[in-house]
Design an enzyme around this catalytic site. Structure first.
Site, PDB file in Angstrom:
ATOM      1  N   ASN A 148       4.694  -6.608  45.201  1.00 48.50           N
ATOM      2  CA  ASN A 148       4.150  -5.519  46.027  1.00 48.50           C
ATOM      3  C   ASN A 148       5.049  -5.228  47.234  1.00 48.50           C
ATOM      4  OD1 ASN A 148       1.894  -6.405  44.324  1.00 48.50           O
ATOM      5  ND2 ASN A 148       0.668  -5.019  45.560  1.00 48.50           N
ATOM      6  N   LYS A 204       6.964   1.482  32.142  1.00 48.30           N
ATOM      7  CA  LYS A 204       7.894   0.416  32.574  1.00 48.30           C
ATOM      8  C   LYS A 204       8.173  -0.529  31.405  1.00 48.30           C
ATOM      9  CE  LYS A 204       8.464   1.702  36.806  1.00 48.30           C
ATOM     10  NZ  LYS A 204       9.738   2.341  37.148  1.00 48.30           N
ATOM     11  N   SER A 212       8.507  -3.521  37.035  1.00 46.06           N
ATOM     12  CA  SER A 212       7.339  -3.862  37.839  1.00 46.06           C
ATOM     13  C   SER A 212       6.632  -5.075  37.248  1.00 46.06           C
ATOM     14  CB  SER A 212       6.390  -2.660  37.820  1.00 46.06           C
ATOM     15  OG  SER A 212       5.129  -3.035  38.294  1.00 46.06           O
ATOM     16  N   THR A 217       3.779  -5.184  36.725  1.00 49.45           N
ATOM     17  CA  THR A 217       2.718  -4.645  35.875  1.00 49.45           C
ATOM     18  C   THR A 217       3.027  -4.845  34.382  1.00 49.45           C
ATOM     19  OG1 THR A 217       1.338  -2.689  35.530  1.00 49.45           O
ATOM     20  CG2 THR A 217       3.637  -2.286  35.794  1.00 49.45           C
ATOM     21  N   TYR A 263      11.045   5.676  48.636  1.00 45.22           N
ATOM     22  CA  TYR A 263      10.772   4.551  49.547  1.00 45.22           C
ATOM     23  C   TYR A 263      11.762   3.393  49.331  1.00 45.22           C
ATOM     24  CZ  TYR A 263       8.021   0.510  51.243  1.00 45.22           C
ATOM     25  OH  TYR A 263       7.588  -0.649  51.846  1.00 45.22           O
ATOM     26  N   TYR A 295       1.340   4.425  33.392  1.00 46.23           N
ATOM     27  CA  TYR A 295       2.479   4.115  34.273  1.00 46.23           C
ATOM     28  C   TYR A 295       3.086   2.761  33.892  1.00 46.23           C
ATOM     29  CZ  TYR A 295       4.939   2.056  38.196  1.00 46.23           C
ATOM     30  OH  TYR A 295       5.875   1.385  38.944  1.00 46.23           O
TER      31      TYR A 295
HETATM   32  P1  NAD Z   1       9.144   6.839  45.334  1.00 49.34           P
HETATM   33  O1  NAD Z   1       8.228   7.799  44.677  1.00 49.34           O
HETATM   34  O2  NAD Z   1       9.157   6.768  46.814  1.00 49.34           O
HETATM   35  O3  NAD Z   1      10.631   7.090  44.816  1.00 49.34           O
HETATM   36  C1  NAD Z   1      10.924   7.572  43.545  1.00 49.34           C
HETATM   37  C2  NAD Z   1      11.934   8.707  43.705  1.00 49.34           C
HETATM   38  O4  NAD Z   1      12.258   9.219  42.413  1.00 49.34           O
HETATM   39  C3  NAD Z   1      11.395   9.879  44.535  1.00 49.34           C
HETATM   40  O5  NAD Z   1      12.353  10.210  45.532  1.00 49.34           O
HETATM   41  C4  NAD Z   1      11.222  11.008  43.518  1.00 49.34           C
HETATM   42  O6  NAD Z   1      11.432  12.265  44.102  1.00 49.34           O
HETATM   43  C5  NAD Z   1      12.288  10.650  42.496  1.00 49.34           C
HETATM   44  N1  NAD Z   1      12.037  11.151  41.133  1.00 49.34           N
HETATM   45  C6  NAD Z   1      10.895  11.023  40.405  1.00 49.34           C
HETATM   46  N2  NAD Z   1      11.061  11.582  39.192  1.00 49.34           N
HETATM   47  C7  NAD Z   1      12.329  12.077  39.149  1.00 49.34           C
HETATM   48  C8  NAD Z   1      13.088  12.762  38.167  1.00 49.34           C
HETATM   49  N3  NAD Z   1      12.584  13.092  36.988  1.00 49.34           N
HETATM   50  N4  NAD Z   1      14.361  13.102  38.476  1.00 49.34           N
HETATM   51  C9  NAD Z   1      14.899  12.799  39.675  1.00 49.34           C
HETATM   52  N5  NAD Z   1      14.223  12.153  40.644  1.00 49.34           N
HETATM   53  C10 NAD Z   1      12.961  11.797  40.385  1.00 49.34           C
HETATM   54  O7  NAD Z   1       8.839   5.406  44.699  1.00 49.34           O
HETATM   55  P2  NAD Z   1       9.321   3.960  45.155  1.00 49.34           P
HETATM   56  O8  NAD Z   1       8.143   3.264  45.717  1.00 49.34           O
HETATM   57  O9  NAD Z   1      10.555   4.060  45.957  1.00 49.34           O
HETATM   58  O10 NAD Z   1       9.623   3.323  43.744  1.00 49.34           O
HETATM   59  C11 NAD Z   1      10.907   3.355  43.177  1.00 49.34           C
HETATM   60  C12 NAD Z   1      10.833   2.802  41.777  1.00 49.34           C
HETATM   61  O11 NAD Z   1      10.296   1.477  41.827  1.00 49.34           O
HETATM   62  C13 NAD Z   1       9.925   3.585  40.829  1.00 49.34           C
HETATM   63  O12 NAD Z   1      10.515   3.619  39.548  1.00 49.34           O
HETATM   64  C14 NAD Z   1       8.658   2.762  40.812  1.00 49.34           C
HETATM   65  O13 NAD Z   1       7.948   2.924  39.610  1.00 49.34           O
HETATM   66  C15 NAD Z   1       9.201   1.359  40.944  1.00 49.34           C
HETATM   67  N6  NAD Z   1       8.228   0.416  41.506  1.00 49.34           N
HETATM   68  C16 NAD Z   1       7.645   0.696  42.713  1.00 49.34           C
HETATM   69  C17 NAD Z   1       6.703  -0.173  43.234  1.00 49.34           C
HETATM   70  C18 NAD Z   1       6.018   0.124  44.552  1.00 49.34           C
HETATM   71  O14 NAD Z   1       5.003  -0.502  44.835  1.00 49.34           O
HETATM   72  N7  NAD Z   1       6.521   1.006  45.378  1.00 49.34           N
HETATM   73  C19 NAD Z   1       6.353  -1.343  42.524  1.00 49.34           C
HETATM   74  C20 NAD Z   1       6.980  -1.597  41.310  1.00 49.34           C
HETATM   75  C21 NAD Z   1       7.921  -0.705  40.809  1.00 49.34           C
HETATM   76  N1  UDP Z   2      -6.812  -2.360  48.033  1.00 46.64           N
HETATM   77  C1  UDP Z   2      -7.969  -2.190  48.767  1.00 46.64           C
HETATM   78  N2  UDP Z   2      -8.194  -0.964  49.333  1.00 46.64           N
HETATM   79  C2  UDP Z   2      -7.343   0.084  49.210  1.00 46.64           C
HETATM   80  C3  UDP Z   2      -6.151  -0.109  48.452  1.00 46.64           C
HETATM   81  C4  UDP Z   2      -5.926  -1.342  47.875  1.00 46.64           C
HETATM   82  O1  UDP Z   2      -8.757  -3.107  48.900  1.00 46.64           O
HETATM   83  O2  UDP Z   2      -7.620   1.183  49.734  1.00 46.64           O
HETATM   84  C5  UDP Z   2      -6.537  -3.672  47.416  1.00 46.64           C
HETATM   85  C6  UDP Z   2      -6.430  -3.597  45.908  1.00 46.64           C
HETATM   86  O3  UDP Z   2      -7.694  -3.804  45.348  1.00 46.64           O
HETATM   87  C7  UDP Z   2      -5.438  -4.706  45.596  1.00 46.64           C
HETATM   88  C8  UDP Z   2      -4.578  -4.809  46.842  1.00 46.64           C
HETATM   89  O4  UDP Z   2      -5.278  -4.116  47.874  1.00 46.64           O
HETATM   90  O5  UDP Z   2      -6.117  -5.916  45.483  1.00 46.64           O
HETATM   91  C9  UDP Z   2      -3.217  -4.196  46.655  1.00 46.64           C
HETATM   92  O6  UDP Z   2      -3.397  -2.911  46.116  1.00 46.64           O
HETATM   93  P1  UDP Z   2      -2.221  -1.889  45.928  1.00 46.64           P
HETATM   94  O7  UDP Z   2      -2.800  -0.642  45.340  1.00 46.64           O
HETATM   95  O8  UDP Z   2      -1.465  -1.766  47.196  1.00 46.64           O
HETATM   96  O9  UDP Z   2      -1.240  -2.612  44.900  1.00 46.64           O
HETATM   97  P2  UDP Z   2      -1.494  -3.135  43.396  1.00 46.64           P
HETATM   98  O10 UDP Z   2      -1.421  -4.606  43.483  1.00 46.64           O
HETATM   99  O11 UDP Z   2      -2.789  -2.625  42.916  1.00 46.64           O
HETATM  100  O12 UDP Z   2      -0.325  -2.564  42.668  1.00 46.64           O
END
Ligand code: NAD
Ligand code: UDP
Length: 339
Positions: free
Chosen positions: A179, A153, A124, A126, A11, A149
């Site tokens: 987010n 990180k 993140s 987190t 994504y 998870y």
């Molecule tokens: P995503 O799952 O869409 O993308 C991650 C990609 O990594 C996928 O294409 C997957 O196929 C690939 N992948 C996973 N493990 C692999 C491996 N061992 N070798 C090669 N490829 C691998 O996730 P995203 O939402 O695009 O997130 C990208 C990064 O950002 C992740 O590290 C995620 O933890 C971090 N992140 C995401 C969010 C969010 O809300 N989307 C928030 C904070 C941090």
């Molecule tokens: N949330 C919700 N219903 C859902 C999914 C999420 O009410 O089906 C709420 C969740 O409690 C949080 C916010 O939406 O307060 C964002 O959640 P998400 O899982 O997208 O991200 P997070 O902040 O937990 O990483």
């Protein structure tokens, strides 16, 4: 300039590839497609009219990573690849530590061997764990992280700090996302979760299009503006731009060892506010019911966004209405995702 993007088909990776290609970088992608489709990269090529050199490779395969570095002169790496489902990580923690932590160590070892020591890493919010808002980069991390998870990180951040202490050629930017939601305005790429989504925005959009019956709003009795949880939502295209700014700072040699930045808007919206913005953008009703609190959810968190503004020149430009509008366009154009 050649940028290796791990997790490029995912994504955030796919949106960042668009930004990189549109700004004159050459992109080499590494992905095992465990949570994505190679089609997303084809769409990126369609949007930008540029091509990507693609490798199907797993970060647990050191030889596979080495091959990519041998075949290409990589100037810097943006590292997205990782597993990201909080609930799943509680059930299969070893898989998460192996994939995320060992995968990153493998990548960094190959980078060091090949003399490429510029890295932007997807961290993140987190890692902060506690609930003292807004989150500032100087806060202690790793204190009350609620999932394996999140701990991957935190551990990776610590490993990367150790790398920079051991060798001052490493220049590393740790980007702590809040987010990310939204999609590219073309409607060609967006978030494509497998199975029933865990996150709020994809859940809302699947309810709006009729794929899911109703949204459960987790908790209505938090001490927030309307009783529902508050989060700092950031448009994925803004987030992608943040990566370019971080990369530029690494390229200019302004970065001192490891630096960490919050990438968020610096303000929060409640679940009910997001629902109503989505209803306005889509013209659809989002069926919802109140449900018990979800375990591990914090009532409210958002970024202190000052550091990213000061050092990267990063500020979000796209608000909640645009985030919903773009999500809805992606959802309508691709009701089955990339399938
Ligand atoms: P995503 O799952 O869409 O993308 C991650 C990609 O990594 C996928 O294409 C997957 O196929 C690939 N992948 C996973 N493990 C692999 C491996 N061992 N070798 C090669 N490829 C691998 O996730 P995203 O939402 O695009 O997130 C990208 C990064 O950002 C992740 O590290 C995620 O933890 C971090 N992140 C995401 C969010 C969010 O809300 N989307 C928030 C904070 C941090
Ligand atoms: N949330 C919700 N219903 C859902 C999914 C999420 O009410 O089906 C709420 C969740 O409690 C949080 C916010 O939406 O307060 C964002 O959640 P998400 O899982 O997208 O991200 P997070 O902040 O937990 O990483």
């Amino acid at each position: 300039m050649n940028i290796l993007v791990t997790g490029a088909a995912g994504y955030i990776g796919s949106h960042t590839c668009v930004e990189l290609l549109n700004n004159g970088y050459d992109v080499i992608s590494l992905d095992n497609y465990s949570n994505s489709s190679p089609k997303s990269l084809e769409r990126v090529e369609e949007i930008t009219s540029k091509s990507i050199k693609k490798y199907e490779c797993d970060l647990r395969d050191v030889e596979g990573i080495e091959k990519i570095f041998e075949e290409n002169k990589i100037d810097a790496v943006i590292h997205f690849a990782g597993l990201k489902a909080v609930g799943e990580s509680c059930k299969i923690p070893f898989t998460y530590y192996e994939n995320n932590v060992s995968g990153t160590v493998n990548l960094c070892q190959v980078m060091a061997k090949m003399g490429c020591k510029k890295l932007v890493f997807s961290s993140s919010a987190t890692v902060y764990g506690g609930n003292d808002i807004p989150y500032v980069e100087t806060f202690k991390t790793g204190v009350e992280i609620s999932s394996p998870y999140g701990r991957t990180k935190f551990m990776i951040e610590e490993i990367l700090k150790d790398a920079a202490v051991s060798d001052n050629e490493w220049k590393i930017s740790l980007l702590r996302y809040f987010n990310p939601i939204g999609a590219h305005p073309s409607g060609k790429i967006g978030e494509d979760p497998r199975g029933i989504p865990n996150n709020l925005m994809p859940y809302i959009s699947q309810v709006a299009i009729g794929k899911l019956k109703e949204l459960s709003v987790f908790g209505d009795d938090y001490e927030t503006k309307d009783g529902t949880c508050v989060r700092d939502y950031i448009h994925v295209c803004d987030l992608a731009r943040g990566h370019l700014l971080a990369l530029e700072r690494l390229q200019k040699d302004e970065c001192e060892g490891v630096e960490m930045y919050n990438l968020g808007a610096g303000k929060g919206y409640s679940v009910l506010e997001v629902i109503s913005a989505f209803e306005k953008a889509s013209g659809k009703t989002v069926n919802r019911k109140f449900a018990p609190r979800r375990e591990g959810d914090l009532p409210e968190f958002y970024a202190d966004a000052k550091k990213a503004k000061e050092y990267l020149g990063f500020e979000t430009e796209l608000g909640i209405d645009k985030m919903c509008e773009d999500t809805w366009r992606w959802q309508q154009n691709n009701p089955k995702g990339y399938e």
